[in-house]
Every structure is written in C-alpha cells, then in structure tokens.
Design a protein around this motif. Structure first.
Motif, PDB file in Angstrom:
ATOM      1  N   SER A  95      -2.217   0.477  -1.316  1.00  9.38           N
ATOM      2  CA  SER A  95      -1.878  -0.740  -0.575  1.00  9.38           C
ATOM      3  C   SER A  95      -0.552  -1.268  -1.103  1.00  9.38           C
ATOM      4  O   SER A  95      -0.435  -1.612  -2.277  1.00  9.38           O
TER       5      SER A  95
ATOM      6  N   THR B  11      -1.405   6.790   2.670  1.00 10.16           N
ATOM      7  CA  THR B  11      -2.498   7.680   2.295  1.00 10.16           C
ATOM      8  C   THR B  11      -1.928   9.053   1.928  1.00 10.16           C
ATOM      9  O   THR B  11      -0.888   9.466   2.429  1.00 10.16           O
TER      10      THR B  11
ATOM     11  N   SER C 271       4.204  -3.354   2.524  1.00  2.30           N
ATOM     12  CA  SER C 271       4.556  -2.916   3.875  1.00  2.30           C
ATOM     13  C   SER C 271       3.398  -2.244   4.596  1.00  2.30           C
ATOM     14  O   SER C 271       3.554  -1.777   5.715  1.00  2.30           O
ATOM     15  N   GLY C 272       2.245  -2.162   3.963  1.00  2.01           N
ATOM     16  CA  GLY C 272       1.095  -1.520   4.589  1.00  2.01           C
ATOM     17  C   GLY C 272       0.385  -0.596   3.626  1.00  2.01           C
ATOM     18  O   GLY C 272       0.429  -0.783   2.415  1.00  2.01           O
ATOM     19  N   GLU C 273      -0.254   0.398   4.194  1.00  3.70           N
ATOM     20  CA  GLU C 273      -1.026   1.337   3.389  1.00  3.70           C
ATOM     21  C   GLU C 273      -0.461   2.745   3.540  1.00  3.70           C
ATOM     22  O   GLU C 273      -0.092   3.161   4.630  1.00  3.70           O
TER      23      GLU C 273
ATOM     24  N   SER D 191      -5.404   6.235  -1.460  1.00  6.69           N
ATOM     25  CA  SER D 191      -4.978   5.152  -0.581  1.00  6.69           C
ATOM     26  C   SER D 191      -4.229   4.135  -1.442  1.00  6.69           C
ATOM     27  O   SER D 191      -4.736   3.698  -2.481  1.00  6.69           O
TER      28      SER D 191
END
Length: 167
Positions: free
Chosen positions: A144, A151, A147-149, A142
């Motif tokens: 971070s 996976t 712009s977000g995460e 994952s």
C-alpha cells in the motif's frame, strides 16, 4: 577419382563439420547465458513479477544466519536501493493446499530516508513448517503506497542453490 577432386571433397567435409560444431557451440553458449540471467537478482535471489509501471523491483532472498527472509526493493534498471514509504509488505504464501498470510516488516538500511525502507524482513520462525520445507511455493506481495496498491508475485521451485549477498 582424381586427387584434386578428393582434396576438394575433403575440404568441403572439413568446412561442413566445422560449421556444424560452431553452430552447436554458439547454441550452448546462448543457453548458458540465458540461464545466468534467469530470475536471480543482484543479491542472488529470485525476482518478483511486478508491473513495469511500478518503477522498482522486488528480490526474494534467504538470510540463513539470521533465520529470515529478506526482500530487497531496487530501482528497476540500476539495482540501487529504492526506499518505499511503507512499513510493511503484506504477503501470502501458498504451497499446495496451504495458504499463510503474514507481513514483511521494514528493515531500513542506514541510508534510507526516515519513514521509508528499501529492505523488508520476515522471521522464518513465524512461518508454518510446511511452507519452509516445501519444495515449491508461491509468494504474493501487496504494497500500500500513497498512490495506490502495487502487487507482485513469485513462484519458487527449490531445485537449485543460491549464493545470497546481503547488505
């Protein structure tokens, strides 16, 4: 049976056998080519499954001389280093009933911009022995980002060798 007819049958038999051999050779060559591009990446490691929209790829390698796992971040198409503005990659290792959470620390290459890294490492000494000795395991990553995460995951079956190339 006339000799012309016998020659014709022999010629037909030779052509048929040649075609069968040629088709078999082409199929064996295709299988070899498919194996060579299976999940092994630019550094000889396994590629993570990751959303294509991410714009980058992750490659899992083992640096035995330094006793660590290294994840390389690369541009999707060119395999060039792709520095991320992240200092860690959160990881979850799963092997059978064992689950272990850890983080890969940034290990920037000299050319990576300050505050970013295209290489992340985790010491083998920080992993439980059961994970290290397991023949099969999964790693979920994952990341971070601003712009977000993002996976990614990778399953590995230790039933083959690797020739890792580290930089």
């Amino acid at each position: 049976m006339t000799s012309d007819r016998l020659r014709g049958l022999i010629a037909l038999l030779v052509v048929s056998v040649s075609l069968i051999l040629l088709v078999g050779y082409i199929r064996r060559t295709e299988v070899r080519q498919d194996r060579s591009i299976e999940p092994h990446g630019h550094h000889g490691g396994h590629m993570f499954k990751i959303d294509e929209d991410a714009g980058f790829r992750l490659e899992f390698t083992l640096d035995e001389s330094r006793r660590r796992i290294v994840i390389y971040v690369q541009e999707r198409e060119t395999h060039r280093p792709f520095p991320l503005a992240a200092m860690t990659l959160d990881a979850k290792f799963i092997s059978g009933s064992i689950e272990f959470e850890s983080a890969f620390a940034a290990d920037p290459r000299p050319e990576d911009p300050p505050g970013s890294s295209s290489r992340f490492a985790l010491s083998l000494d920080s992993l439980p022995q059961q994970i290290i000795s397991a023949n099969r395991f999964q790693v979920n990553i994952s990341i971070s980002l601003g712009s977000g995460e993002v996976t990614a995951n990778m399953s590995h079956n230790s039933d083959h060798g690797h020739t890792y190339q580290h930089d």
